[in-house]
Design an enzyme around this catalytic site. Structure first.
Site: not given
Ligand code: BES
Ligand code: ZN
Ligand code: ZN
Length: 495
Positions: A263, A268, A275, A286, A345, A347, A349
Site C-alpha cells: 500500500k 491519507d 479524518k 500510510d 477513507d 481507500e 483496499r
Molecule cells: N490508513 C488507514 C488505516 C490506519 C489507521 C493505519 C490508523 C494506521 C493507523 C485506512 O486507510 C483507513 O482509514 N481505514 C479505515 C477504514 C474504515 C473507514 C472502513 C479505518 O480503519 O478506520
Molecule cells: Zn489509508
Molecule cells: Zn483511509
C-alpha cells in the site's frame, strides 16, 4: 558506525567497552571464551554485585585495563532454558542503549546467548541487525544534529569466522540497513515524499541494489484501466505513480514469480470521509507497506536470493478537492467489478485491488503477498503486538509464520468465515468498500476478491508500522516493519 566480525583479541586501543551476558540468578558470566583477563574482571564484578539477570536488565562499570579506561556492560539473558532469539534481540538493544548512555565509542560484543538451541550464526545476525536499528534516528530536518558516541561495534565469535557466520553477518547488516531505509521513507513528510518522489527513490534504490524499476504515470495508469486506483488519486495535485519492481534471481527460467504488493498512500487525509487532525498526523506513514516491499526487494537483490519477485506499489495521495470521489459513488476497477464507496477513507483496499489485479494479469505472478497499513481495527485487535493476517492458503500462511519467527515481527491470522463474505456485498454494486464491523477481516477479504485462484496472504501492518514513543529498538515514528518478514518469507519460498 562501522560493524565488524572478529575472532582475535584486539589491541586495547581498538575497544573501549565489552558486552557480556548473564542468566537469571547465576551470578556468572555466560561467555566462556575469549580474553581471559577481560572476562575475569567482569566475573569479579558480577560475583560481588546483586544482578538479577532478567532480559533487558543491564549494569555497567568502568575500570582500568592495561592503563586505559574500559567500560564493562553486563546484560541479563533471563532463564537459560527460556532464552530465544527474541530475548537476545532485547538484550542486544539494552546493551546498545547502555553503551550510548555511558558514552562508549568502540563496543565489543561476545556472541551472547550462544546455547545449543540458538545458533551462533543467528546471534551474529541479530547483533548486527539490532545494533543498526537501535542506533537509528531521523534528524534530517534538525539544524542541530546530536552525535552518538558509538563509532564501532566489534562482534567477537567463539570459533573461527566461518562462511556461515560471514553470511549471517552480511544478512544482518543488509537487513538492518534496508529497515532503516524503510523507516526513512515512512518518516519523510508527505510534502517531500510525494508519489513522484517515492518512485524516484525506488529507481535509485533499484540501481544501487540490482533490481529493475518501471514507473507508470497517470496517463499510463489510465490506459491500464486502473479505475479504482485513479478514483482515490483524483483529488490530489500530486499525481499518482504506479511503481513496478522486477528481480529475476532464479536460474530456473520456469520457476514461479512471487508478487509483493505494498500500500503506497503517501498521504491519507481520509478524503471527503475526512479524518480528525490527530488521525491525520501520522498518515504520511500510510505508505509503510510500500516501503516494506521496496526495501525487502532491495535486500533480496543485495543478498542475491535465487528467486523471482515482482513488486507493485500503486502510489498516490488521498486528498480533498472538487474532483474528489464521494461517499455513495459507484466506481469501476481494473478487474471490471463495480464498487460502492461506503467511505473514501477505506481507500487502501481500492488501490490494492487494482495493484493485485495488475500483478496477476500483467506481470503473471503465481503467488501474492500484500502488505498494508490498512485498518485502525487491526490495532484494536492486537494492540501493537502483532500484525493481522488473512490468507486463502494454509501453506503460504505457514511460510509467513516461519518468516515471522526469524524476523521477530509477530503475525496473527484472522478467520475467513463465509458469514463475512455477505458483508462485502452492496445492493447496487458488486462490492462495498467499507462494509461490516470486523474491519480488518472485511478489508482483507475485499482484496481477496481480486486475487483470483492465486495463493495469497494479506498482512495488515497498521499495528506495527508506527510507534508513538521509543520502544525496544524502535524509535518514535516509522518502524520499518514488514521488511524483514517479507525478506524471510521470500527466502523460505526460494528454498
Ligand atoms: N490508513 C488507514 C488505516 C490506519 C489507521 C493505519 C490508523 C494506521 C493507523 C485506512 O486507510 C483507513 O482509514 N481505514 C479505515 C477504514 C474504515 C473507514 C472502513 C479505518 O480503519 O478506520
Ligand atoms: Zn489509508
Ligand atoms: Zn483511509
Amino acid at each position: 558506525m562501522e560493524i565488524t566480525l572478529n575472532r582475535k583479541r584486539l589491541p586495547e586501543s581498538e575497544v573501549d567497552s565489552y558486552v557480556f551476558g548473564s542468566y537469571t540468578g547465576s551470578g556468572l558470566l555466560e561467555c566462556n571464551y575469549g580474553d581471559k583477563e577481560i572476562s575475569e574482571i567482569a566475573q569479579n564484578f558480577l560475583s560481588s554485585y546483586d544482578f538479577k539477570g532478567e532480559i533487558e536488565d543491564v549494569c555497567s562499570f568502568t575500570t582500568f585495563l592495561n592503563g586505559r579506561l574500559s567500560r564493562f556492560i553486563i546484560v541479563g539473558l533471563g532463564e537459560k532454558e527460556k532464552l530465544d532469539i527474541h530475548g537476545i534481540r532485547k538484550s542486544v538493544n539494552a546493551a546498545i542503549k547502555e553503551a550510548k548512555k555511558i558514552k562508549s565509542k568502540k563496543v565489543k560484543f561476545y556472541t551472547i546467548g550462544n546455547t545449543s538451541k540458538i545458533k551462533e550464526s543467528d546471534i551474529v545476525r541479530i547483533i548486527t541487525e539490532i545494533s543498526i536499528l537501535s542506533m537509528y534516528k531521523f534528524d534530517l530536518y534538525k539544524s542541530e544534529k546530536k552525535k552518538d558516541s558509538i563509532i564501532k561495534i566489534i562482534i567477537s565469535c567463539a570459533g573461527p569466522v566461518s562462511t556461515e557466520l560471514e553470511n549471517s553477518f552480511s544478512e544482518g547488516s543488509v537487513l538492518g540497513n534496508v529497515t532503516v531505509q524503510a523507516r526513512d521513507l515512512v518518516n519523510e513528510p508527505a510534502n517531500v515524499l510525494t508519489p513522484v518522489e517515492l518512485a524516484a527513490r525506488t529507481v535509485k534504490i533499484g540501481l544501487e541494489s540490482g533490481f529493475e524499476v518501471e514507473v507508470h504515470d497517470e496517463v499510463q495508469i489510465d490506459k491500464l484501466g486502473m479505475k479504482a486506483y485513479l478514483e482515490v488519486a483524483r483529488a490530489a495535485d500530486n499525481k499518482p505513480r504506479l511503481i513496478v519492481m522486477r528481480y529475476n534471481g532464479s536460474p530456473d527460467k520456469k520457476s514461479e514469480t512471487i508478487g509483493l504488493i505494498g500500500k503506497g498512500l503517501t498521504y491519507d487525509s481520509g478524503g471527503l470521509s475526512i479524518k480528525t487532525n490527530d488521525g491525520m498526523l501520522t498518515m504520511k506513514g500510510d505508505m509503510g507497506g510500500a516501503a516494506a516491499v521496496i526495501c525487502a526487494i532491495s535486500a533480496i537483490a543485495k543478498l542475491k536470493l535465487k528467486v523471482n519477485v515482482v513488486g507493485v506499489v500503486a502510489a498516490c495521495e488521498n486528498m480533498i478537492s472538487g474532483k474528489s470521489y464521494r461517499p455513495g459513488d459507484i466506481i469501476g476497477s481494473m478487474a471490471g467489478k463495480s464498487i460502492y464507496i461506503g467511505s473514501t477513507d477505506a481507500e487502501g483496499r481500492l488501490t490494492l485491488a487494482d495493484a493485485v489485479h495488475y500483478a496477476i494479469e500483467k506481470e503473471g505472478v503465481d503467488k501474492v503477498i500484500d502488505m498494508a497499513t490498512l485498518t485502525g481495527s487491526a490495532i484494536h485487535a492486537t494492540g501493537y503486538a502483532a500484525d493481522v493476517v488473512i490468507s486463502n492458503d494454509d501453506n503460504l500462511y505457514s511460510t509467513l509464520e516461519k518468516a515471522s519467527h526469524l524476523s521477530g515481527e509477530k503475525v496473527w491470522r484472522m478467520p475467513l468465515f463465509d458469514e463475512y463474505k455477505e458483508l462485502l456485498k452492496s445492493d447496487i454494486a458488486d462490492l462495498n468498500n467499507a462494509a461490516g464491523k470486523p474491519g480488518s477481516i472485511t478489508a482483507g477479504m475485499f482484496i481477496g476478491e481480486f486475487v483470483q485462484d492465486k495463493p495469497w496472504v494479506h498482512v495488515d501492518i497498521a499495528p506495527s508500522s508506527w510507534v508513538d514513543e521509543d520502544k525496544f529498538y524502535f524509535v518514535k515514528g516509522g518502524t520499518g516493519s514488514g521488511v524483514r518478514n517479507l525478506y524471510f518469507f521470500v527466502k523460505e519460498l526460494s528454498k
